[in-house]
Scaffold this motif. Structure first.
Motif, PDB file in Angstrom:
ATOM      1  N   GLY A 258       0.825  -1.208   0.000  1.00 27.77           N
ATOM      2  CA  GLY A 258       0.000   0.000   0.000  1.00 27.77           C
ATOM      3  C   GLY A 258       0.857   1.255   0.000  1.00 27.77           C
ATOM      4  N   GLN A 259       1.932   1.243   0.784  1.00 27.38           N
ATOM      5  CA  GLN A 259       2.850   2.377   0.831  1.00 27.38           C
ATOM      6  C   GLN A 259       3.617   2.506  -0.484  1.00 27.38           C
ATOM      7  OE1 GLN A 259       3.001   4.497   3.668  1.00 27.38           O
ATOM      8  NE2 GLN A 259       1.162   3.293   4.066  1.00 27.38           N
ATOM      9  N   LEU A 260       4.011   1.380  -1.047  1.00 28.27           N
ATOM     10  CA  LEU A 260       4.703   1.393  -2.336  1.00 28.27           C
ATOM     11  C   LEU A 260       3.827   2.019  -3.411  1.00 28.27           C
ATOM     12  CD1 LEU A 260       6.761  -1.510  -3.884  1.00 28.27           C
ATOM     13  CD2 LEU A 260       5.055  -0.311  -5.236  1.00 28.27           C
ATOM     14  N   ALA A 261       2.568   1.615  -3.468  1.00 23.05           N
ATOM     15  CA  ALA A 261       1.646   2.155  -4.466  1.00 23.05           C
ATOM     16  C   ALA A 261       1.452   3.657  -4.284  1.00 23.05           C
ATOM     17  CB  ALA A 261       0.305   1.426  -4.383  1.00 23.05           C
ATOM     18  N   ALA A 262       1.383   4.101  -3.039  1.00 21.00           N
ATOM     19  CA  ALA A 262       1.204   5.527  -2.770  1.00 21.00           C
ATOM     20  C   ALA A 262       2.391   6.325  -3.296  1.00 21.00           C
ATOM     21  CB  ALA A 262       1.030   5.757  -1.269  1.00 21.00           C
ATOM     22  N   LEU A 263       3.602   5.820  -3.086  1.00 23.57           N
ATOM     23  CA  LEU A 263       4.796   6.518  -3.551  1.00 23.57           C
ATOM     24  C   LEU A 263       4.867   6.530  -5.078  1.00 23.57           C
ATOM     25  CD1 LEU A 263       7.532   7.875  -3.191  1.00 23.57           C
ATOM     26  CD2 LEU A 263       8.535   5.616  -2.798  1.00 23.57           C
ATOM     27  N   ARG A 264       4.533   5.419  -5.698  1.00 22.41           N
ATOM     28  CA  ARG A 264       4.601   5.342  -7.161  1.00 22.41           C
ATOM     29  C   ARG A 264       3.545   6.237  -7.819  1.00 22.41           C
ATOM     30  NH1 ARG A 264       4.447  -0.335  -8.333  1.00 22.41           N
ATOM     31  NH2 ARG A 264       2.199  -0.145  -8.036  1.00 22.41           N
ATOM     32  N   ASP A 265       2.403   6.366  -7.189  1.00 24.61           N
ATOM     33  CA  ASP A 265       1.298   7.096  -7.799  1.00 24.61           C
ATOM     34  C   ASP A 265       1.304   8.592  -7.502  1.00 24.61           C
ATOM     35  OD1 ASP A 265       0.487   4.638  -8.742  1.00 24.61           O
ATOM     36  OD2 ASP A 265      -1.046   4.351  -7.186  1.00 24.61           O
ATOM     37  N   ASP A 266       2.082   9.009  -6.514  1.00 22.57           N
ATOM     38  CA  ASP A 266       2.065  10.421  -6.107  1.00 22.57           C
ATOM     39  C   ASP A 266       3.492  10.957  -5.999  1.00 22.57           C
ATOM     40  OD1 ASP A 266       1.630  12.928  -5.109  1.00 22.57           O
ATOM     41  OD2 ASP A 266       0.722  12.275  -3.207  1.00 22.57           O
ATOM     42  N   PRO A 267       4.021  11.560  -7.056  1.00 25.46           N
ATOM     43  CA  PRO A 267       5.395  12.097  -7.023  1.00 25.46           C
ATOM     44  C   PRO A 267       5.615  13.124  -5.921  1.00 25.46           C
ATOM     45  CG  PRO A 267       4.547  12.044  -9.274  1.00 25.46           C
ATOM     46  CD  PRO A 267       3.390  11.744  -8.369  1.00 25.46           C
ATOM     47  N   GLU A 268       4.573  13.839  -5.536  1.00 25.82           N
ATOM     48  CA  GLU A 268       4.723  14.859  -4.506  1.00 25.82           C
ATOM     49  C   GLU A 268       4.970  14.251  -3.125  1.00 25.82           C
ATOM     50  OE1 GLU A 268       1.544  17.631  -4.544  1.00 25.82           O
ATOM     51  OE2 GLU A 268       1.935  18.324  -6.602  1.00 25.82           O
ATOM     52  N   LEU A 269       4.788  12.949  -3.004  1.00 29.64           N
ATOM     53  CA  LEU A 269       5.004  12.270  -1.731  1.00 29.64           C
ATOM     54  C   LEU A 269       6.474  11.888  -1.528  1.00 29.64           C
ATOM     55  CD1 LEU A 269       3.434  11.079   0.732  1.00 29.64           C
ATOM     56  CD2 LEU A 269       3.212   8.953  -0.570  1.00 29.64           C
ATOM     57  N   GLU A 276      10.569   9.313   5.912  1.00 30.52           N
ATOM     58  CA  GLU A 276       9.970   8.245   6.701  1.00 30.52           C
ATOM     59  C   GLU A 276      10.785   6.955   6.604  1.00 30.52           C
ATOM     60  OE1 GLU A 276       6.933   5.992   8.920  1.00 30.52           O
ATOM     61  OE2 GLU A 276       8.070   7.857   9.009  1.00 30.52           O
ATOM     62  N   LEU A 277      11.307   6.647   5.436  1.00 28.88           N
ATOM     63  CA  LEU A 277      12.148   5.464   5.292  1.00 28.88           C
ATOM     64  C   LEU A 277      13.434   5.618   6.102  1.00 28.88           C
ATOM     65  CD1 LEU A 277      11.637   4.736   1.499  1.00 28.88           C
ATOM     66  CD2 LEU A 277      11.059   3.169   3.368  1.00 28.88           C
ATOM     67  N   LEU A 278      13.993   6.808   6.120  1.00 25.90           N
ATOM     68  CA  LEU A 278      15.190   7.060   6.926  1.00 25.90           C
ATOM     69  C   LEU A 278      14.900   6.824   8.407  1.00 25.90           C
ATOM     70  CD1 LEU A 278      16.448  10.262   5.099  1.00 25.90           C
ATOM     71  CD2 LEU A 278      17.800   8.168   5.385  1.00 25.90           C
ATOM     72  N   LEU A 328       5.324   1.835   9.130  1.00 27.41           N
ATOM     73  CA  LEU A 328       5.866   2.598   8.008  1.00 27.41           C
ATOM     74  C   LEU A 328       4.725   3.388   7.382  1.00 27.41           C
ATOM     75  CD1 LEU A 328       8.220   3.238   6.042  1.00 27.41           C
ATOM     76  CD2 LEU A 328       7.454   1.273   4.676  1.00 27.41           C
ATOM     77  N   ASP A 329       4.759   4.693   7.524  1.00 28.58           N
ATOM     78  CA  ASP A 329       3.676   5.562   7.050  1.00 28.58           C
ATOM     79  C   ASP A 329       4.286   6.696   6.242  1.00 28.58           C
ATOM     80  OD1 ASP A 329       1.493   7.135   6.587  1.00 28.58           O
ATOM     81  OD2 ASP A 329       1.155   7.672   8.689  1.00 28.58           O
ATOM     82  N   LEU A 330       4.240   6.574   4.927  1.00 30.02           N
ATOM     83  CA  LEU A 330       4.858   7.576   4.065  1.00 30.02           C
ATOM     84  C   LEU A 330       4.127   8.911   4.102  1.00 30.02           C
ATOM     85  CD1 LEU A 330       5.859   5.504   0.887  1.00 30.02           C
ATOM     86  CD2 LEU A 330       7.010   5.723   3.106  1.00 30.02           C
ATOM     87  N   HIS A 331       2.944   8.928   4.686  1.00 29.99           N
ATOM     88  CA  HIS A 331       2.207  10.189   4.833  1.00 29.99           C
ATOM     89  C   HIS A 331       2.476  10.852   6.181  1.00 29.99           C
ATOM     90  CE1 HIS A 331      -0.174   8.196   1.608  1.00 29.99           C
ATOM     91  NE2 HIS A 331      -0.348   9.429   1.186  1.00 29.99           N
ATOM     92  N   ARG A 332       3.386  10.302   6.954  1.00 29.10           N
ATOM     93  CA  ARG A 332       3.685  10.843   8.265  1.00 29.10           C
ATOM     94  C   ARG A 332       4.168  12.294   8.132  1.00 29.10           C
ATOM     95  NH1 ARG A 332       4.775   8.129  12.997  1.00 29.10           N
ATOM     96  NH2 ARG A 332       4.975   6.158  11.840  1.00 29.10           N
ATOM     97  N   LYS A 333       3.621  13.165   8.926  1.00 31.51           N
ATOM     98  CA  LYS A 333       3.988  14.581   8.874  1.00 31.51           C
ATOM     99  C   LYS A 333       5.129  14.867   9.851  1.00 31.51           C
ATOM    100  CE  LYS A 333       0.671  15.752   6.015  1.00 31.51           C
ATOM    101  NZ  LYS A 333       0.964  16.204   4.640  1.00 31.51           N
ATOM    102  N   GLY A 334       5.999  15.749   9.433  1.00 30.67           N
ATOM    103  CA  GLY A 334       7.079  16.181  10.313  1.00 30.67           C
ATOM    104  C   GLY A 334       8.259  15.233  10.257  1.00 30.67           C
ATOM    105  N   GLY A 335       9.461  15.802  10.241  1.00 34.61           N
ATOM    106  CA  GLY A 335      10.673  14.998  10.214  1.00 34.61           C
ATOM    107  C   GLY A 335      11.258  14.884  11.604  1.00 34.61           C
ATOM    108  N   GLY A 336      12.491  15.327  11.732  1.00 34.22           N
ATOM    109  CA  GLY A 336      13.115  15.347  13.036  1.00 34.22           C
ATOM    110  C   GLY A 336      13.758  14.048  13.457  1.00 34.22           C
TER     111      GLY A 336
END
Length: 403
Positions: A258-269, A276-278, A328-336
């Motif tokens: 699901g996360q893979l599909a979100a990244l492939r389908d939305d370049p702005e992500l 988030e992967l880091l 693993l949530d690629l839509h997670r807001k905020g880094g740090g």
């Protein structure tokens, strides 16, 4: 009555079965008991294990905690009171100020956000070339050797001015002296061979400078020995960490479709996904510090001379800092996150690593939309983590796709 303080009695780097991306069980258990635990090093030296996000940031920003190589202890090996030498000239990762600044400051202008962004086009070219070769060879493929390793190798060697014909040699030698399963004499032979080759490279850049970082550095007051040490740190760190982020990151995405599909389908992500992967993977997982004087930390007194193990991977899974930290949530807001560390030793090449990942992950997923593991996930072999500084990753990542 003093508050109970958890004690860690054994050090293990083993990952839980079926959870190759999560920190070792002992570290997660320690964090559940609090951000600071006692740890007794081999030989009986009393020290500390720091697993909490806030406390690790505090330590990394405090000059009273040293990075000096000669003060470090190994968490699992008793060296019998052997005194270690200071880090060789140029290897600034294991130094405090002012030695650290002498080597890091001349490099800071070479790795600015603006300068690295100018290299994005070259990263795109390298990525496309490797994907072309991978597609031409056809499935299946080992993603480590076909993609994750060549991209940072070509990029880093280009920055240092390594000739095209020498790139494979440098990669082989770095692999060799980072191979914890090899006999010690083989590790030292590879390390020495890399130093000797870098010395030849430095001499060549002094004689005929080209457009690269190493040539720029020869124009200052750094000695040849110092330049070799700097180049060695840049080469080893720049190759190993990014290679394992690309390989392990792809593995994590394939296990989270699901996360893979979100990244492939939305370049702005993409930017958010990389951060988030880091955080989630934390391939540079553990570092050391030593207290130079008595310091209060987390309500405890850390005595002068006490060694501290800093667990970046549990800090990046700290529930007090990140909601649902093991997800693993690629839509997670905020880094740090602390994947690149913090303070004066924060990773110098972090922007270069980010650019490579921002280009590589979407390019790979778009070129091969049916990309999948070629073997069961349980058969993927992780890299051994014997030393505290070992980078987390996979030995190989067999993948396939519909040709």
């Amino acid at each position: 009555m003093a508050e109970f303080l958890h004690t860690v009695t054994t050090w293990s780097t083993a990952r839980r079965p079926g959870c190759p991306f999560d920190p070792p069980t002992e570290l997660l258990e320690a964090r559940r008991h609090g951000p600071l635990s006692r740890y007794t090093f081999p030989g009986g030296k009393a020290g500390w294990l720091v697993t909490g996000y806030d406390l690790i940031r505090t330590v990394l920003a405090d000059p009273r905690f040293s990075s000096r190589k000669e003060l470090m202890l190994h968490p699992t090996i008793d060296y019998g009171g052997i005194e270690f030498s200071p880090a060789p000239p140029g290897e600034f990762l294991f130094m405090d100020e002012p030695r650290h600044g002498r080597y890091r400051k001349p490099l800071m202008g070479k790795f600015t956000v603006r300068r690295i962004r100018l290299l994005a086009e070259r990263v795109e070219e390298i990525t496309a070339e490797q994907l072309d070769a991978m597609e031409k060879a056809g499935p299946p493929a080992d993603l480590v050797t076909a993609f994750a390793k060549p991209v940072p190798t070509i990029m880093m060697c280009g920055l240092l001015g390594v000739e095209h014909g020498d790139r494979d040699f440098f990669q082989e030698q770095v692999d060799a002296f980072r191979n914890v399963e090899a006999p010690r004499e083989d590790l030292m032979a590879a390390y020495t061979a890399t130093q000797e080759h870098l010395a030849e490279l430095v001499a060549a850049k002094r004689a005929r400078p080209t457009d690269d970082v190493l040539s720029d550095l020869t124009g200052g007051d750094l000695t040849d020995e110092e330049l070799v040490g700097i180049a060695l740190i840049l080469l080893a760190a720049g190759l190993d960490t990014t290679t394992n982020m690309l390989a392990l990151g792809t593995f994590a995405l394939l296990r989270n479709p699901g996360q893979l599909a979100a990244l492939r389908d939305d370049p702005e992500l993409t930017d958010q996904a990389v951060e988030e992967l880091l955080r989630y993977l934390s391939v540079g997982k553990t570092f050391m510090r030593t207290a130079l004087e008595d310091v209060e930390l987390g309500g405890r007194t850390i005595r002068a001379g006490s060694p501290l193990i800093l667990s970046y991977n549990t800090a990046n899974r700290d529930p007090e800092r990140f909601a649902d930290p093991h997800v693993l949530d690629l839509h997670r807001k905020g880094g740090g996150h602390l994947a690149f560390g913090h303070g004066i030793h924060q990773c110098l090449g972090q922007q270069l690593a980010r650019v490579q990942m921002r280009v590589a992950f979407p390019a790979l997923l778009n070129r091969f939309p049916t990309l999948r593991l070629a073997v069961p996930a349980e058969e993927i072999v992780l890299r051994p983590e014997v030393d505290i500084a070992d980078v987390h990753g996979v030995k190989s990542l067999p993948v396939t796709w519909d040709a």
